[in-house]
Design an enzyme around this catalytic site. Sequence first.
Site, short mmCIF file in Angstrom:
data_model
loop_
_atom_site.label_atom_id
_atom_site.label_comp_id
_atom_site.label_asym_id
_atom_site.label_seq_id
_atom_site.Cartn_x
_atom_site.Cartn_y
_atom_site.Cartn_z
CE1 TYR A 64 -3.13 -2.94 0.17
CE2 TYR A 64 -3.54 -2.49 2.48
CZ TYR A 64 -3.78 -3.23 1.35
OH TYR A 64 -4.68 -4.26 1.40
N GLY A 217 -15.63 -0.58 -1.20
CA GLY A 217 -14.29 -0.23 -1.69
C GLY A 217 -14.29 1.06 -2.49
CG PHE A 218 -11.17 1.73 -5.13
CD1 PHE A 218 -10.47 2.78 -4.55
CD2 PHE A 218 -10.57 0.48 -5.17
CE1 PHE A 218 -9.19 2.60 -4.03
CE2 PHE A 218 -9.30 0.28 -4.66
CZ PHE A 218 -8.61 1.34 -4.10
CB THR A 219 -17.75 1.45 -6.78
OG1 THR A 219 -17.47 0.06 -6.59
CG2 THR A 219 -17.09 1.92 -8.04
N PRO A 220 -18.28 2.91 -3.41
CG PRO A 220 -17.75 4.67 -1.98
CD PRO A 220 -17.57 4.19 -3.40
CG LEU A 221 -21.86 -1.33 -0.05
CD1 LEU A 221 -22.21 -1.75 1.37
CD2 LEU A 221 -22.21 -2.42 -1.05
#
Length: 288
Positions: A64, A217-221
């Site tokens: 990371y 993740g990178f596309t929040p729910l």
Amino acid sequence: MAPTTLPGGTWTLGDLTVTRFGYGAMQLAGPWVMGPPADHDGALAVLREAVALGITHIDTSAAYGPHVTNRLIREALHPYPESLHVVTKVGADRDQQGGWPTARDPESLRRQIRENLETLGVETLDLVNLRLGDAEGPKPGSLAEALETLVALQQEGVIRHLGLSNVTPEQVAEAQTVAPIVCVQNQYNLAHRGDDDLIDDLARQGVAYVPFFPLGGFTPLQSSALSAVAERLGATPMGVALAWLLRRSPNILLIPGTKSVAHLRENVAGAGLSLSGDDLAELDRIGR
Ligand SMILES: NC(=O)c1ccc[n+]([C@@H]2O[C@H](COP(=O)([O-])OP(=O)(O)OC[C@H]3O[C@@H](n4cnc5c(N)ncnc54)[C@H](OP(=O)(O)O)[C@@H]3O)[C@@H](O)[C@H]2O)c1
């Protein structure tokens, strides 16, 4: 470890007691997990707040940044409180374009363990996950050779416990013939339910399941059903998604990520919501 007031209580990973509400440090690095954070002091503040709230499980990797989140964790929290367990993972490097090339040969794994020890400033890593597959998900294939390298490092005293990440159920079963596995970290959330059977199977065995991307993740729910339940409860959708995960199975440990102290507090509060049978049924339909 003193009793926790965090939602979900505690879980034992091998001989390490952790709060079920943990923290995922990946997105503290720069965009797409490369380079330094835009707000260095803000990143340190989030890590310190996590520990102040009583969180004793932080998830990271030398990949990371690379090395950025490990160094932030060290700067914010070293010398680490005895109760805090930093969990790392190996199996991939970073390239100049931000890609995650596979690095699972014995030499690469040994190097990644050294890098984690150095950047975190410890002599032993509490728990190391062997990450398989790729960015699209788990890929079938034997993990024995890579895991045997980590078992050798465990015998040398630099790793305490072993886990797996981004794996198929078959790979979990194979790994368990090589060494004790204390956790499996795979992608799972309200809308991504591919591991339902694996979670139940691991719960029966007393093995932790640690969903990555618990908030998408990178596309929040985003889901109208999730928003409707959140509105009814006067809570945030992210909080409801975390409360649902804690209710889903007792072996689920949370490692939601955030760069914001306010979101961290909001998520802890949200995870403690009580969900009724109707709420659960409505949420359950999202990913089915
Ligand atoms: N093993 C693997 O292959 C693997 C892969 C990916 C991730 N991981 C681990 O899983 C951890 C969690 O994944 P993640 O952080 O990528 O995804 P995540 O926890 O699903 O979601 C993080 C995203 O949600 C947002 N968020 C968090 N709380 C919020 C709130 N209350 N309101 C609105 N937005 C909120 C964050 O934005 P803000 O910063 O604005 O709050 C961030 O964009 C990582 O830190 C990493 O340790 C492991």
